[in-house]
Design a protein around this motif. Sequence first.
Motif, PDB file in Angstrom:
ATOM      1  N   HIS A   1       8.140 -48.538  10.042  1.00 15.95           N
ATOM      2  CA  HIS A   1       8.096 -47.144   9.603  1.00 15.95           C
ATOM      3  C   HIS A   1       7.780 -46.206  10.772  1.00 15.95           C
ATOM      4  O   HIS A   1       8.326 -45.094  10.855  1.00 15.95           O
TER       5      HIS A   1
ATOM      6  N   SER B   1      10.185 -43.112  12.193  1.00 13.12           N
ATOM      7  CA  SER B   1       9.724 -41.723  12.306  1.00 13.12           C
ATOM      8  C   SER B   1       9.808 -41.219  13.737  1.00 13.12           C
ATOM      9  O   SER B   1      10.231 -40.083  13.984  1.00 13.12           O
TER      10      SER B   1
ATOM     11  N   SER C   1      11.905 -37.989  15.064  1.00 15.76           N
ATOM     12  CA  SER C   1      11.114 -36.914  15.660  1.00 15.76           C
ATOM     13  C   SER C   1      11.503 -36.677  17.104  1.00 15.76           C
ATOM     14  O   SER C   1      11.662 -35.524  17.545  1.00 15.76           O
TER      15      SER C   1
ATOM     16  N   ILE D   1       7.395 -35.676   8.372  1.00 20.37           N
ATOM     17  CA  ILE D   1       6.711 -36.356   7.273  1.00 20.37           C
ATOM     18  C   ILE D   1       7.133 -35.765   5.938  1.00 20.37           C
ATOM     19  O   ILE D   1       7.411 -36.493   4.969  1.00 20.37           O
TER      20      ILE D   1
ATOM     21  N   GLU E   1      10.794 -36.787   5.211  1.00 23.56           N
ATOM     22  CA  GLU E   1      10.955 -38.199   4.864  1.00 23.56           C
ATOM     23  C   GLU E   1      10.529 -38.507   3.431  1.00 23.56           C
ATOM     24  O   GLU E   1      10.829 -39.583   2.924  1.00 23.56           O
TER      25      GLU E   1
ATOM     26  N   LEU F   1       7.079 -42.856   8.104  1.00 30.73           N
ATOM     27  CA  LEU F   1       5.707 -42.682   7.649  1.00 30.73           C
ATOM     28  C   LEU F   1       5.635 -41.805   6.403  1.00 30.73           C
ATOM     29  O   LEU F   1       4.804 -42.033   5.519  1.00 30.73           O
ATOM     30  N   GLY F   2       6.481 -40.781   6.327  1.00 31.23           N
ATOM     31  CA  GLY F   2       6.515 -39.947   5.133  1.00 31.23           C
ATOM     32  C   GLY F   2       6.941 -40.734   3.914  1.00 31.23           C
ATOM     33  O   GLY F   2       6.376 -40.580   2.824  1.00 31.23           O
TER      34      GLY F   2
ATOM     35  N   VAL G   1      -0.596 -41.164  10.891  1.00 37.04           N
ATOM     36  CA  VAL G   1      -0.013 -39.871  11.258  1.00 37.04           C
ATOM     37  C   VAL G   1      -0.998 -39.061  12.096  1.00 37.04           C
ATOM     38  O   VAL G   1      -0.623 -38.435  13.107  1.00 37.04           O
TER      39      VAL G   1
END
Length: 278
Positions: free
Chosen positions: A81, A85, A89, A217, A220, A228-229, A251
């Motif tokens: 995860h 992310s 990002s 986040i 997602e 992570l979201g 996070v």
Amino acid sequence: MTATLEAPKVHTGPKTAEKPRRKNPLRKAFRSSAAILLFLAVWELAPRYVLDESTRTFLPPLSEDLVALWELVLNGQLADHLLASLGRSAAGFVIAVGVSVPLGLLIAWYRPLAEFLNPLLELARNTAALALLPVFTLLLGIGEVSKIALIVYACVWPVLLNTIAGVNTVDPLLVKAARSLGLSSPSLFRKVILPSAVPTIFTGIRMAAAYSILILIAAEMVGAKAGLGYLINNSQVNFQIQQMYAAIITVSVLGLAINAGFVALERRFSTWRVKEKS
């Protein structure tokens, strides 16, 4: 009458300057982290000894969340995860910086262009990125493109506006002195304007780096299958509360690490600046 005689003053030589006291690094570290340590202690103790059982279900002690975090590390879910992310990002952040810095320098250098674009910039900067999430989803779908595009939109404005501000706030006397030395416009821009604007530009870059995580986040949580979201939202839906807090902690730590990295990078590119005495 008798006169009192004063004792002669003995000169012992020039007084040596007192050495400044060295600050204890442990004490300094404790002072800077005392609030965080207090917060963590409250997080651990309040659910155990203050909150009732029903509330503790939704706010477990910190130790239980850390155990869940360690389990995610061991089974490899956290790495999967986290990489998903970071990939989204980083892609959006790099595109935003690559577009915003040259565009900001161009707008700040040419006043007519700045006057023409300023109303549009003010309108766009005050439009929240998350408010446009449905628009990006409708136009670009729920895949990777819409999420990266949303990150680009959120990161463009702090970098662009800080770049413009950095150029506009350069000391005019410094510019006049450089021109009096016969510097051409390209040399003036490269040797005076750009170095003076670097700290302000890096402030915008640091803000954009934080936005890239926060906006991602939220993005997602809609239509993502990893990240992570997605982990936070999926854990909440499946009532895996400790795992949800473990993802939130990840996070937070990720945001702190990214900010620290950009602070070190800013110092690297601003070595010419005079350090202020504390």
